[in-house]
Scaffold this active site. Structure first.
Site, PDB file in Angstrom:
ATOM      1  N   TRP A 140      53.192 -32.299 -19.262  1.00 19.51           N
ATOM      2  CA  TRP A 140      51.885 -32.525 -19.886  1.00 19.51           C
ATOM      3  C   TRP A 140      50.952 -31.412 -19.441  1.00 19.51           C
ATOM      4  O   TRP A 140      50.811 -31.128 -18.257  1.00 19.51           O
ATOM      5  CB  TRP A 140      51.368 -33.886 -19.457  1.00 19.51           C
ATOM      6  CG  TRP A 140      50.004 -34.250 -19.953  1.00 19.51           C
ATOM      7  CD1 TRP A 140      49.538 -34.150 -21.225  1.00 19.51           C
ATOM      8  CD2 TRP A 140      48.936 -34.796 -19.171  1.00 19.51           C
ATOM      9  NE1 TRP A 140      48.242 -34.594 -21.295  1.00 19.51           N
ATOM     10  CE2 TRP A 140      47.849 -34.996 -20.050  1.00 19.51           C
ATOM     11  CE3 TRP A 140      48.790 -35.133 -17.829  1.00 19.51           C
ATOM     12  CZ2 TRP A 140      46.633 -35.523 -19.625  1.00 19.51           C
ATOM     13  CZ3 TRP A 140      47.584 -35.662 -17.398  1.00 19.51           C
ATOM     14  CH2 TRP A 140      46.512 -35.858 -18.292  1.00 19.51           C
ATOM     15  N   ASP A 156      54.157 -40.154 -12.217  1.00 20.53           N
ATOM     16  CA  ASP A 156      53.132 -40.305 -13.256  1.00 20.53           C
ATOM     17  C   ASP A 156      53.704 -41.228 -14.321  1.00 20.53           C
ATOM     18  O   ASP A 156      54.678 -40.888 -15.013  1.00 20.53           O
ATOM     19  CB  ASP A 156      52.764 -38.954 -13.864  1.00 20.53           C
ATOM     20  CG  ASP A 156      51.583 -39.052 -14.833  1.00 20.53           C
ATOM     21  OD1 ASP A 156      51.064 -40.169 -15.039  1.00 20.53           O
ATOM     22  OD2 ASP A 156      51.186 -38.015 -15.388  1.00 20.53           O
ATOM     23  N   LYS A 160      48.247 -45.756 -23.423  1.00 18.52           N
ATOM     24  CA  LYS A 160      49.270 -45.875 -24.465  1.00 18.52           C
ATOM     25  C   LYS A 160      49.766 -47.312 -24.607  1.00 18.52           C
ATOM     26  O   LYS A 160      49.799 -47.870 -25.704  1.00 18.52           O
ATOM     27  CB  LYS A 160      50.460 -44.956 -24.152  1.00 18.52           C
ATOM     28  CG  LYS A 160      50.106 -43.496 -23.909  1.00 18.52           C
ATOM     29  CD  LYS A 160      49.566 -42.818 -25.136  1.00 18.52           C
ATOM     30  CE  LYS A 160      49.503 -41.311 -24.979  1.00 18.52           C
ATOM     31  NZ  LYS A 160      48.683 -40.834 -23.838  1.00 18.52           N
TER      32      LYS A 160
END
Length: 508
Positions: free
Chosen positions: A234, A315, A351
């Site tokens: 990311w 993460d 999300k």
């Protein structure tokens, strides 16, 4: 203040008083509402300033003048101020240079992802498609608020006891406990886990980066604590940890020759990292590749990390959203915990709960004892307090409400699976339609991936052509957000992808 007038100032004020006396008389004659006593006091005081050379008498006169002006009418006060301001000699002032540093600031580059989203909004092509931003869309291409989330919000709004008070520095403790149980397992022993609420996953990474930068011992000869991040990853990871004061390094993760996990390169790079480095791992649904290690590979990674005394930073942005099963998506994290790693975990509920704009997450550190937990919590608070003081409460209240109600929890898991199932259906359909429209490439890597994205293998030139010719907006690394696809646009996208890839390699 009057008593402090210096001998040097006295002659100047005496000289200027003749001018003030004239103006005072002009104002008084024009203002019939001024009382005689106030007139006499004012004129007498100014006369005394003009005609007496005694400093002590001068101070007394100034005091009388101040009292006279204090009791003047509002109109007269304004008249004095106007007259004196307009015609009194202006004091000499030093000319200040205008600040010029702002004119030297260069314009920064737009964000790689959010900038594309803005370009999409500005595009007028009726066929335009946004497969860039990582946010869920329903089958009609619209944002979707989970029904369980909607019901939780309705309960919060109808709760007469609710308030908008500040949260504690560490956030809503009840929410944090539920979030940690969601990640580590409902039956996990959390007594030694230090956890704080964060501004989604981004904030969790930033807090965690600051914490590790301060307290992880630096390997010999290094000025900063090294953190190894997968390549690719990311895009925000790099800046977050750089800004947190860490030495950001990369380890191989994706093999562009096979469009799959570069497992051998990953192991080699982690083995070559200095002992005691921080290793960032995506808990599930690796962004942007969608390539996750198998269970056996995760075990090998755990063993290698332990042998090197590395520190693990997970993460977790897609738990539940990746496979539709939140328990399965937490398997890598729970394996490392069971193997004895003292992990640091960044969680996001953007999300999997659809709480993108609520900025809801947690940062947790697994410690060895209650005493360590207390010390870690104190340091996390010291990082948070000057950064943003305390977190917002709405998103965390939604998660807390959902996860404390059995019916809402069950409905939430169904909602989460519905999102994951639609994403996976688009993944399979994209590969099929590409073949149907004539593509001869092997797209099996797309169907083997997991999560929101398909890492296609397309080059930056191919991506540019998709945008310029077909108004299909995506990042230049070939990543497609499957959430942006639906039955109404998938054939158009597949044909465009075939057009820009036909006769060209999608491996390198």
């Amino acid at each position: 203040m009057i008593a402090k007038i210096s001998a040097k100032c006295f002659p100047r004020l005496k000289h200027a008083s003749s001018h003030f006396r004239l103006k005072a008389m002009q104002v008084q004659s024009a203002n019939s509402t001024l009382k005689n006593k106030q007139q006499n006091n004012t004129i007498d005081a100014i006369d005394l300033i003009s005609n007496n050379n005694s400093k002590s008498m001068f101070k007394s006169a100034c005091a009388n003048l101040a009292l006279a002006l204090l009791f003047a009418t509002k109109t007269t006060h304004q008249s004095y101020a106007t007259a004196f301001a307009m015609e009194a000699p202006a004091p000499a002032t030093k000319k200040l240079k205008s600040s010029s540093y702002l004119s030297t600031i260069p314009e920064g580059p737009p964000d790689a992802i959010l900038g594309i989203a803005e370009a999409f909004k500005a595009c007028t092509d009726e066929k335009k498609v946004n497969v860039c931003v990582g946010a869920y869309r329903d089958s009609a291409g619209k944002p979707w608020i989970l029904p369980s989330v909607r019901k939780a919000e309705e309960r919060l709004l109808s709760d007469a006891s609710a308030n908008k008070e500040y949260a504690p520095i560490a956030g809503d403790a009840a929410y944090v406990a539920l979030a940690l149980g969601f990640a580590y397992g409902s039956d996990a022993d959390l007594s030694n886990v230090a956890g704080v609420q964060s501004l989604s996953g981004t904030g969790a990474c930033r807090i965690g980066g600051h914490f590790l930068s301060r307290f992880v011992p630096k390997p010999d000869g290094m000025e900063k604590v090294p953190i190894y991040i997968p390549s690719p990853t990311w895009g925000n990871h790099i800046k977050i940890f750089e800004e947190a004061g860490m030495d950001v390094r990369r380890y191989r993760y994706y093999n562009s020759k096979t469009n799959r996990l570069d497992y051998d390169g990953l192991l080699e790079d982690l083995k070559g990292a200095p002992d005691g480095s921080v290793i960032l791992l995506h808990a599930c649904a690796h962004n942007p590749t969608g390539c996750d290690p198998t269970a056996d590979q995760w075990k090998d990674i755990s063993d290698l990390v332990k042998s090197k005394s590395h520190h693990v930073f997970f993460d977790s942005a897609y738990q539940g959203f990746a496979s539709g099963d939140a328990e399965a998506d937490a398997s890598a994290l729970r394996l490392f915990v069971a193997e004895g790693h003292k992990v640091v975990l960044a969680q996001s509920f953007a999300k999997n709960f659809g709480l993108y704009g609520e900025r809801t997450g947690t940062l947790s550190v697994l410690t060895n004892s209650v005493e360590e937990k207390k010390a870690v919590m104190s340091q996390l608070k010291l990082i948070i307090r000057p950064m943003y003081s305390s977190p917002p409460i709405h998103g965390s209240s939604i998660v807390r409400t959902v996860l404390t109600d059995d019916a809402l929890t069950t409905e939430y898991y169904d909602n989460c699976k519905e999102m994951a199932d639609r994403i996976n259906a688009m993944r399979q359909k994209l590969a099929k339609v590409l073949k149907d429209v004539g593509s001869t490439h092997d797209w099996s890597h797309v169907t083997e991936q997991i999560g929101m994205f398909a890492f296609t293998g397309m080059s930056s030139d191919m991506c540019d052509e998709l945008t310029s010719k077909y108004s299909i907006f995506l990042t230049r690394d070939g990543r497609i957000s499957l959430a942006g696809l639906n039955d109404g646009n998938i054939e158009y996208v597949a044909k465009a992808v075939h057009a820009v890839t036909d006769g060209k390699s999608i491996t390198s």
